[in-house]
Design a protein around this motif. Sequence first.
Motif, PDB file in Angstrom:
ATOM      1  N   GLU A   1       3.621   7.573  -0.481  1.00  0.00           N
ATOM      2  CA  GLU A   1       2.269   7.999  -0.127  1.00  0.00           C
ATOM      3  C   GLU A   1       1.441   6.766   0.193  1.00  0.00           C
ATOM      4  OE1 GLU A   1       0.581  10.356  -3.213  1.00  0.00           O
ATOM      5  OE2 GLU A   1       1.881  12.090  -2.845  1.00  0.00           O
ATOM      6  N   ARG A   2       0.459   6.961   1.063  1.00  0.00           N
ATOM      7  CA  ARG A   2      -0.461   5.877   1.413  1.00  0.00           C
ATOM      8  C   ARG A   2      -1.877   6.437   1.408  1.00  0.00           C
ATOM      9  NH1 ARG A   2      -2.681   3.454   6.223  1.00  0.00           N
ATOM     10  NH2 ARG A   2      -1.801   5.149   7.478  1.00  0.00           N
TER      11      ARG A   2
ATOM     12  N   ARG B   1       0.817  -1.214   0.000  1.00  0.00           N
ATOM     13  CA  ARG B   1       0.000   0.000   0.000  1.00  0.00           C
ATOM     14  C   ARG B   1       0.850   1.263   0.000  1.00  0.00           C
ATOM     15  NH1 ARG B   1      -4.611  -0.442   4.461  1.00  0.00           N
ATOM     16  NH2 ARG B   1      -5.244   1.465   3.377  1.00  0.00           N
ATOM     17  N   TRP B   2       2.158   1.123   0.171  1.00  0.00           N
ATOM     18  CA  TRP B   2       3.039   2.279   0.092  1.00  0.00           C
ATOM     19  C   TRP B   2       3.337   2.570  -1.380  1.00  0.00           C
ATOM     20  CZ3 TRP B   2       7.427   2.252   4.294  1.00  0.00           C
ATOM     21  CH2 TRP B   2       6.843   2.170   5.567  1.00  0.00           C
TER      22      TRP B   2
ATOM     23  N   THR C   1      -4.820  11.078   1.908  1.00  0.00           N
ATOM     24  CA  THR C   1      -3.497  10.659   1.435  1.00  0.00           C
ATOM     25  C   THR C   1      -2.440  11.110   2.432  1.00  0.00           C
ATOM     26  OG1 THR C   1      -4.175  10.809  -0.889  1.00  0.00           O
ATOM     27  CG2 THR C   1      -1.812  10.790  -0.429  1.00  0.00           C
TER      28      THR C   1
END
Length: 333
Positions: free
Chosen positions: A277-278, A254-255, A292
Motif C-alpha cells: 500500500e502507498r 513509502r511502499w 491509499t
Amino acid sequence: MNKWRRYLYLVVDEWGQGAYPLRRIDSSTLFFSRNQVKEAATAAAAFTIEETPLPRPQLSFTPSLHRGNLKFISLFGNGRKKSHLAALEYGGVSHIYDVEHRTMQEIASPNECQFCDPVALAVAESLYVLNNVLCKTNDDSSWHCLQPLPFVLEPGYERRFIESYTTSDGGSNILISTPGVGTYSLDVASGSWRKAGDWELPFRGRADFFPEYGVWLGFSSQDNLLCCSSDITAAVLEGAPLDMVWEDLNPPRRWIPRKSHLVYLGSNKFCVAKLFEREFNIVSELGCVPYTEAFAVFTGLVLKPSTDHSGLVMLKHRSHIYRFSGITTCWVF
C-alpha cells in the motif's frame, strides 16, 4: 521434458463492491526466454518493475450473506495435480472451484466465525483449516472438527494468533507456532496435538517443505525476506541463521508491505507475489484528501545452487506490478 504451471490465479477483495473477481495470469510472462537470460543477468531489465494491466476476470465470487465476506484457500485436491480452490463463507454458502475444469461445487460451511485469513495446509488429499479438516470422499465435501490446541483450554487463556505453520515428517505432522506459547505438532493420523517445544518456527506465515531440494522455503519472521532452511529445529535451538535465497525487490520506503505469497510453479520456477500500500494526498478544491493505493508485485524466480555449491539462490527474472482501485486485499495461488 519438465512441465510447469501455465497460470497463476489472483483473487481480489474489491471492498465496497461485494465481489471477489478471480483472474488468471500467464506465468510465462514472469520469465525471460532462454535467449534473454544471459543478456538480462547484466541488463537493467532484470531489475525493473513493469507496469501491467490486470487481466479480465474469469468469474466473480459473491457472498450469500448481507455484508458477508469470503476467505480463500490455496490449490488442493486429489492426486498430484492440485486444481481446487476453496471460497469459504462462515455461516453462509461456501464453494470449491476447479480452476482446470472450471466447475463449481457447493460445500458445507464451517460455523466458526473467522476474522483473519485461515491457516490452511493441504496434506495428501485433505485440507486442514485451523481446527477443521476438509475431506473429499465420493465427490462430497464435509467438515470434521479436530481437537482444540491444548493451551486454548487452560484457565485464563487469552486469545493469541498463529504466527507461522508448516508440515514435517513427510506431511504426517503439522507444526503451528504461537508467540509466547511455542510450537505444537498435530499428528495427522490420530488428530492429536503435542507440544514440540517452547521454540517458534523462524518463518512468518506459511513455510513449505520441498523434498526435491531438502529445504523449507518461506518468509523470515524477522525481515520478511525469502529464506530457506534444511533443519528448522536446529535453526531455532542452535541459533543457526536462515539462508537468504533472494534479496527481495528493495522497494521504495513509502511502499508499505501487507501480504507475501510464495507459489511453486514446477521445474525450479517460483513466483513471489507481494501486496503493498502507498499513502499520499490528493489536492482538490476541498484541500488535501488522504488516499491509499493498493498494488501487487509479481516476480518470477528460478531456484539454483549457489556458485560455490554451498546452498541455494534464486535467480530473478521479470517483475510485474498490478494496481488496484482503492484499499483491498488479495490472494495468490
